[in-house]
Write a protein that holds these residues in place. Structure first.
Motif, PDB file in Angstrom:
ATOM      1  N   SER A 109       0.818  -1.206   0.000  1.00 27.65           N
ATOM      2  CA  SER A 109       0.000   0.000   0.000  1.00 27.65           C
ATOM      3  C   SER A 109       0.858   1.265   0.000  1.00 27.65           C
ATOM      4  O   SER A 109       0.331   2.370  -0.125  1.00 27.65           O
ATOM      5  N   GLY A 110       2.155   1.099   0.182  1.00 23.93           N
ATOM      6  CA  GLY A 110       3.068   2.232   0.231  1.00 23.93           C
ATOM      7  C   GLY A 110       3.459   2.650   1.629  1.00 23.93           C
ATOM      8  O   GLY A 110       4.343   3.500   1.796  1.00 23.93           O
ATOM      9  N   ASP A 111       2.824   2.084   2.646  1.00 22.34           N
ATOM     10  CA  ASP A 111       3.172   2.419   4.028  1.00 22.34           C
ATOM     11  C   ASP A 111       4.430   1.663   4.455  1.00 22.34           C
ATOM     12  O   ASP A 111       4.672   0.540   4.003  1.00 22.34           O
ATOM     13  N   PRO A 112       5.228   2.240   5.367  1.00 24.86           N
ATOM     14  CA  PRO A 112       6.395   1.514   5.889  1.00 24.86           C
ATOM     15  C   PRO A 112       5.955   0.297   6.695  1.00 24.86           C
ATOM     16  O   PRO A 112       4.997   0.367   7.477  1.00 24.86           O
ATOM     17  N   ALA A 113       6.673  -0.824   6.512  1.00 26.90           N
ATOM     18  CA  ALA A 113       6.387  -2.043   7.279  1.00 26.90           C
ATOM     19  C   ALA A 113       7.428  -2.253   8.372  1.00 26.90           C
ATOM     20  O   ALA A 113       7.092  -2.690   9.480  1.00 26.90           O
ATOM     21  N   ILE A 114       8.705  -1.959   8.086  1.00 24.89           N
ATOM     22  CA  ILE A 114       9.780  -2.069   9.075  1.00 24.89           C
ATOM     23  C   ILE A 114      10.645  -0.817   8.962  1.00 24.89           C
ATOM     24  O   ILE A 114      11.127  -0.475   7.880  1.00 24.89           O
ATOM     25  N   VAL A 115      10.840  -0.152  10.099  1.00 26.69           N
ATOM     26  CA  VAL A 115      11.652   1.059  10.149  1.00 26.69           C
ATOM     27  C   VAL A 115      12.691   0.871  11.251  1.00 26.69           C
ATOM     28  O   VAL A 115      12.396   0.290  12.299  1.00 26.69           O
ATOM     29  N   GLU A 116      13.905   1.355  11.013  1.00 29.57           N
ATOM     30  CA  GLU A 116      14.954   1.235  12.037  1.00 29.57           C
ATOM     31  C   GLU A 116      15.815   2.483  12.064  1.00 29.57           C
ATOM     32  O   GLU A 116      15.924   3.215  11.084  1.00 29.57           O
ATOM     33  N   HIS A 117      16.416   2.720  13.226  1.00 31.18           N
ATOM     34  CA  HIS A 117      17.388   3.809  13.366  1.00 31.18           C
ATOM     35  C   HIS A 117      18.289   3.510  14.559  1.00 31.18           C
ATOM     36  O   HIS A 117      18.076   2.562  15.316  1.00 31.18           O
ATOM     37  N   ASP A 118      19.333   4.338  14.710  1.00 30.84           N
ATOM     38  CA  ASP A 118      20.314   4.149  15.774  1.00 30.84           C
ATOM     39  C   ASP A 118      20.007   5.076  16.937  1.00 30.84           C
ATOM     40  O   ASP A 118      19.633   6.241  16.747  1.00 30.84           O
ATOM     41  N   ILE A 119      20.203   4.556  18.135  1.00 25.79           N
ATOM     42  CA  ILE A 119      20.122   5.349  19.363  1.00 25.79           C
ATOM     43  C   ILE A 119      21.424   5.117  20.115  1.00 25.79           C
ATOM     44  O   ILE A 119      21.650   4.037  20.659  1.00 25.79           O
ATOM     45  N   GLY A 120      22.297   6.103  20.144  1.00 25.92           N
ATOM     46  CA  GLY A 120      23.605   5.885  20.754  1.00 25.92           C
ATOM     47  C   GLY A 120      24.333   4.787  19.996  1.00 25.92           C
ATOM     48  O   GLY A 120      24.480   4.824  18.782  1.00 25.92           O
ATOM     49  N   ARG A 121      24.780   3.773  20.723  1.00 24.30           N
ATOM     50  CA  ARG A 121      25.433   2.631  20.087  1.00 24.30           C
ATOM     51  C   ARG A 121      24.441   1.510  19.797  1.00 24.30           C
ATOM     52  O   ARG A 121      24.813   0.483  19.251  1.00 24.30           O
ATOM     53  N   GLY A 122      23.177   1.692  20.179  1.00 26.09           N
ATOM     54  CA  GLY A 122      22.164   0.658  19.960  1.00 26.09           C
ATOM     55  C   GLY A 122      21.364   0.893  18.695  1.00 26.09           C
ATOM     56  O   GLY A 122      21.507   1.910  18.012  1.00 26.09           O
ATOM     57  N   ARG A 123      20.513  -0.063  18.384  1.00 22.93           N
ATOM     58  CA  ARG A 123      19.702   0.001  17.177  1.00 22.93           C
ATOM     59  C   ARG A 123      18.279  -0.451  17.511  1.00 22.93           C
ATOM     60  O   ARG A 123      18.099  -1.423  18.246  1.00 22.93           O
ATOM     61  N   VAL A 124      17.310   0.281  16.983  1.00 25.13           N
ATOM     62  CA  VAL A 124      15.906   0.039  17.300  1.00 25.13           C
ATOM     63  C   VAL A 124      15.147  -0.271  16.016  1.00 25.13           C
ATOM     64  O   VAL A 124      15.266   0.459  15.022  1.00 25.13           O
ATOM     65  N   PHE A 125      14.353  -1.353  16.040  1.00 24.64           N
ATOM     66  CA  PHE A 125      13.484  -1.737  14.919  1.00 24.64           C
ATOM     67  C   PHE A 125      12.028  -1.598  15.344  1.00 24.64           C
ATOM     68  O   PHE A 125      11.669  -1.921  16.487  1.00 24.64           O
ATOM     69  N   LEU A 126      11.209  -1.137  14.423  1.00 25.85           N
ATOM     70  CA  LEU A 126       9.775  -1.034  14.648  1.00 25.85           C
ATOM     71  C   LEU A 126       9.063  -1.737  13.498  1.00 25.85           C
ATOM     72  O   LEU A 126       9.229  -1.355  12.333  1.00 25.85           O
ATOM     73  N   ILE A 127       8.283  -2.806  13.820  1.00 27.76           N
ATOM     74  CA  ILE A 127       7.565  -3.593  12.805  1.00 27.76           C
ATOM     75  C   ILE A 127       6.085  -3.282  12.927  1.00 27.76           C
ATOM     76  O   ILE A 127       5.504  -3.367  14.025  1.00 27.76           O
ATOM     77  N   ALA A 128       5.442  -2.940  11.817  1.00 30.90           N
ATOM     78  CA  ALA A 128       4.081  -2.405  11.834  1.00 30.90           C
ATOM     79  C   ALA A 128       3.025  -3.430  12.189  1.00 30.90           C
ATOM     80  O   ALA A 128       1.935  -3.067  12.627  1.00 30.90           O
ATOM     81  N   THR A 129       3.316  -4.714  12.028  1.00 31.24           N
ATOM     82  CA  THR A 129       2.302  -5.740  12.275  1.00 31.24           C
ATOM     83  C   THR A 129       2.714  -6.626  13.443  1.00 31.24           C
ATOM     84  O   THR A 129       3.711  -6.332  14.135  1.00 31.24           O
ATOM     85  N   ALA A 130       1.972  -7.685  13.685  1.00 31.90           N
ATOM     86  CA  ALA A 130       2.155  -8.522  14.872  1.00 31.90           C
ATOM     87  C   ALA A 130       3.136  -9.660  14.604  1.00 31.90           C
ATOM     88  O   ALA A 130       3.405 -10.027  13.455  1.00 31.90           O
ATOM     89  N   ALA A 131       3.641 -10.240  15.713  1.00 25.82           N
ATOM     90  CA  ALA A 131       4.582 -11.353  15.624  1.00 25.82           C
ATOM     91  C   ALA A 131       3.905 -12.689  15.896  1.00 25.82           C
ATOM     92  O   ALA A 131       4.578 -13.712  15.983  1.00 25.82           O
ATOM     93  N   SER A 132       2.589 -12.675  16.030  1.00 23.72           N
ATOM     94  CA  SER A 132       1.878 -13.937  16.256  1.00 23.72           C
ATOM     95  C   SER A 132       0.443 -13.797  15.770  1.00 23.72           C
ATOM     96  O   SER A 132      -0.059 -12.682  15.548  1.00 23.72           O
ATOM     97  N   SER A 133      -0.220 -14.913  15.645  1.00 28.36           N
ATOM     98  CA  SER A 133      -1.624 -14.914  15.223  1.00 28.36           C
ATOM     99  C   SER A 133      -2.562 -14.626  16.386  1.00 28.36           C
ATOM    100  O   SER A 133      -3.788 -14.663  16.222  1.00 28.36           O
ATOM    101  N   GLU A 134      -1.999 -14.322  17.587  1.00 25.05           N
ATOM    102  CA  GLU A 134      -2.834 -14.001  18.746  1.00 25.05           C
ATOM    103  C   GLU A 134      -3.462 -12.619  18.610  1.00 25.05           C
ATOM    104  O   GLU A 134      -4.437 -12.318  19.302  1.00 25.05           O
TER     105      GLU A 134
END
Length: 718
Positions: free
Chosen positions: A511-536
């Motif tokens: 649809s054109g929307d981002p599904a996975i976005v990531e960036h750095d925070i200090g020396r760490g890295r953060v991922f954000l996934i738009a949908t769920a990790a289970s069928s629950e």
């Protein structure tokens, strides 16, 4: 002193005066003598004229010698009147291309030699400052030094950094020195600049830019500039320009691919070039490659680390004129296992993630995945985990946000899977730094998430869109391996990425929307996934209720979770390998700032570094990384650990190509032509011949000649 040269007339005047004070009286005996003298009168006249000339020349040469001494301020000290009237800024190129060997020494050694000759050729009382070109440049002698011995000692002790050089910054330092000396040292009435360089293209390519041209013109108003070219054209050189591990983390028993990039910077082809792999200084493998002039090639090795601990991987080439870039190394910390904490916002929300990471739940698995509820965020020490997966966690508060923020800053990986329990306003306020009107104090946590959460989209049929597979976590799925593009998705959150955000979109929805976005925070890295990790996660607004996705049961899920984990934890290991000039640093899981920490740089004495308290951990930094090689860090009790860090050169400086003299400013072209010859003392000093030495020597010889001649003529029988 020029008027004193008129004293040469004194012997003649004395002679004439002596003649005037006598009256001639005829005398019989004198008549006899005069008749005898007439026979030898021509010889006697010549002898007397010669003696008179010698006495006159003694006075002339003595006066000229004093004139030359005063003109060059040779016998006037730095504090005497009129002394030290010339200030010279010595600028030595510190880019590592100056380490190229030509003849019996390196270009840098040749530059040191020429700079020393400039000091030797200067007049007594002249002043010197010294600048080492680099990134940034180093002002070695910032105040004018009048003692030539001290200046030569500083030149001889210069160490060549393993980095490039900034021409603009170096000229700015020179300009500043010239201005300061002109303002503070009024008795210095002349200045000049001597630059010793190989005219490497990497450093000098922008010499014609507007900014540098303006700086050169400004310097020219204060001091003439002479370039001493210590380089040569057509020098052969090959370099290891890159060395990487394809795996973000390494565990015992797994095969690791080590990939090196080799480039031929020289004008000639290189056949059967040997490329050697060493692990912990032990040669393990060797391959040969053919590299055309100006071309590069890739060499891959495979190695298996059998034991955990600190290891060093090194790839090296045979010696050539520039040995500094023939070796490249990596620090490889081999972990016995990775610890991952999987937080479930509701029962079963993180089960599939934990199983994908660690299907074999035995204790010897390379990834130890632990399931826990939301309360674990405040109850456990997150520093003990390499990565935290947060699956369908509904809300966050100030305390949880602060803990997660500190964890990421110190190198931890965070992965957020959304779901049906997520309250986007809580995420936006506490994790994304989005403050509303109800937060006038602005007490939210600064952006931890790479995007703001919008509303969930209406249920429908959606698919992942990898586009050009550009992101590292998506590249392995190129060619539709694992069925990533066919993953069924019925619901997800819209992720809003700011236009000026440094966040990176790894995967899109069709649809054109981002599904996975990531960036750095200090020396760490953060991922954000738009949908769920289970069928629950279920959309209960539809009839019947609709699952958000079956992604967790799709073949692409385990592979994608592993790729996300590898990238998320890479921040913990990336700082182990830096570029020369970049600081080293790490965190210690202790609040005891008195822990002794010693750093052993390559080929240098050990140095102590202070630990600084940073939240719940202690951190340290070390910025003196001017040499390439391995830096060993020893942390004392109660931590009692040793870590290895690597600093590698920037391969751009390995290009030994040089700019043409025609590319230099016109005044520099003229001075360059003089300086490239084998410099005589006069050419180096720029002050002409010091005549007083020869004039005083002539005075001594004339005095000896006059004494002998006067004695000989006075005692010779007529």
């Amino acid at each position: 002193m020029g008027l004193w040269a008129a004293a040469a007339a004194l012997p003649i005047l004395i002679h004439l005066l002596n003649r005037r004070q006598y009256r001639e009286v005829p005398w019989a005996a004198m008549e006899y003598l005069l008749r005898a003298m007439k026979k030898k009168s021509r010889r006697i006249r010549i002898e007397q004229m010669l003696l008179l000339l010698i006495r006159a020349l003694i006075l002339v040469f003595a006066a000229l010698a004093w004139m030359d001494l005063i003109w060059n301020s040779s016998f006037v000290g730095p504090t005497g009147g009129g002394g030290g009237n010339l200030h010279t800024v010595l600028v030595i190129d510190g880019s590592y291309s100056m380490a190229a060997r030509e003849g019996d020494g390196t270009r840098f050694e040749r530059a040191q030699q020429l700079a020393t000759e400039v000091v030797d050729a200067a007049s007594r009382g002249d002043a010197f400052t010294l600048v080492l070109m680099g990134e940034p440049p180093q002002v070695i002698i910032g105040q004018p030094a009048f003692d030539s011995g001290d200046v030569k000692e500083e030149i001889s002790q210069l160490q060549l950094p393993h980095a490039g050089a900034s021409l603009a910054a170096s000229l700015a330092s020179v300009d500043k020195l010239l201005q300061e000396v002109r303002e503070k040292f009024k008795r210095i009435d002349a200045q000049r600049v001597c630059i010793f360089t190989d005219l490497g293209e990497t450093t000098w390519s922008d010499v014609t830019s507007d900014d540098i041209d303006a700086r050169i013109r400004r310097i020219a108003e204060e001091a003439p500039t002479t370039l001493f070219d210590v380089g040569q054209d057509g020098v052969e050189n090959a370099a290891v320009t890159s060395l990487i591990l394809r795996d973000a983390y390494v565990v015992p028993g797994s095969d690791v691919v080590i990939q090196a990039q080799i480039r031929n910077f020289g004008p000639g082809d290189r056949a059967n070039e040997a490329v050697q792999l060493l692990v912990d200084d032990r040669p393990l493998s060797e391959k040969t490659v053919d590299i055309a002039a100006g071309d590069e090639t890739s060499v891959a090795f495979t190695h298996r680390f059998e034991t955990p601990g600190e290891h060093v991987v090194r790839v090296q080439l045979p010696d050539d004129p520039l040995p500094i870039d023939n070796t490249r190394q990596l620090s490889v910390p081999v972990r016995s296992s990775l610890r991952v904490l999987c937080i479930s916002g509701k029962p079963g929300a993180a089960d599939h993630v934990a199983y994908a990471l660690s299907p074999n739940r035995s204790g010897d698995s390379p990834i130890q995945a632990e399931l826990a509820s939301e309360s674990a965020l405040l109850e456990r020490d997150l520093a003990e985990y390499d990565c935290v997966f947060l699956c369908n966690v509904s809300r966050f508060g100030r305390d949880e946000a602060a803990v997660l923020s500190e964890y990421a800053r110190h190198g931890g990986g965070l992965v957020f899977f959304l779901g049906d329990q997520v309250a986007p306003e809580s995420y936006n306020r506490w994790l994304a730094g989005k403050f509303g009107d109800d937060d006038p104090e602005g007490d939210g946590v600064v952006s931890l998430l790479p995007a703001l959460l919008g509303d969930p989209v209406d249920s429908g049929r959606y698919r992942f869109d990898p586009r050009r597979y550009e992101h590292p976590i998506i590249d392995p799925f190129r060619g539709n391996r694992g069925g990533l593009e066919t993953t069924p998705i019925w619901k997800y959150f819209q992720l809003n990425v700011a236009v000026d955000s440094p966040a990176r979109i790894a995967l899109w929805m069709d649809s054109g929307d981002p599904a996975i976005v990531e960036h750095d925070i200090g020396r760490g890295r953060v991922f954000l996934i738009a949908t769920a990790a289970s069928s629950e996660s279920v959309d209960r607004t539809t009839n019947p209720p609709t699952e958000w996705t079956v992604f967790s049961s799709w073949p692409s899920f385990p592979a994608l979770v592993h790729e996300i984990l590898a990238t998320a934890v890479s921040g913990r290991f990336e700082n182990r390998n830096v570029q020369v000039g970049q600081p080293l640093g790490s965190s210690v899981n202790s609040t005891a700032v008195g822990i002794p920490l010693m750093i052993h740089p390559p080929n240098e004495p050990e140095q102590r570094v202070r630990l600084e308290l940073d939240g719940e951990v202690s951190s340290w930094t070390f910025g003196n990384t001017e040499s390439s090689g391995i830096y060993r860090v020893e942390i004392g009790e109660p931590v009692d650990a040793t870590q290895l860090f690597s600093a590698n050169i920037d391969a751009r400086e390995s290009n030994l190509a040089r700019i043409s003299g025609d590319d230099l400013p016109p005044t520099w072209q003229r001075e360059l032509e003089t300086a490239t010859h084998e410099a005589s003392t006069a050419a180096i000093s720029g002050q002409g011949w010091h005549l007083y030495k020869y004039l005083l020597g002539a005075v001594v010889l004339l005095l000896l000649a006059e004494t002998y001649l006067a004695w000989h003529l006075g005692n010779r029988s007529l």
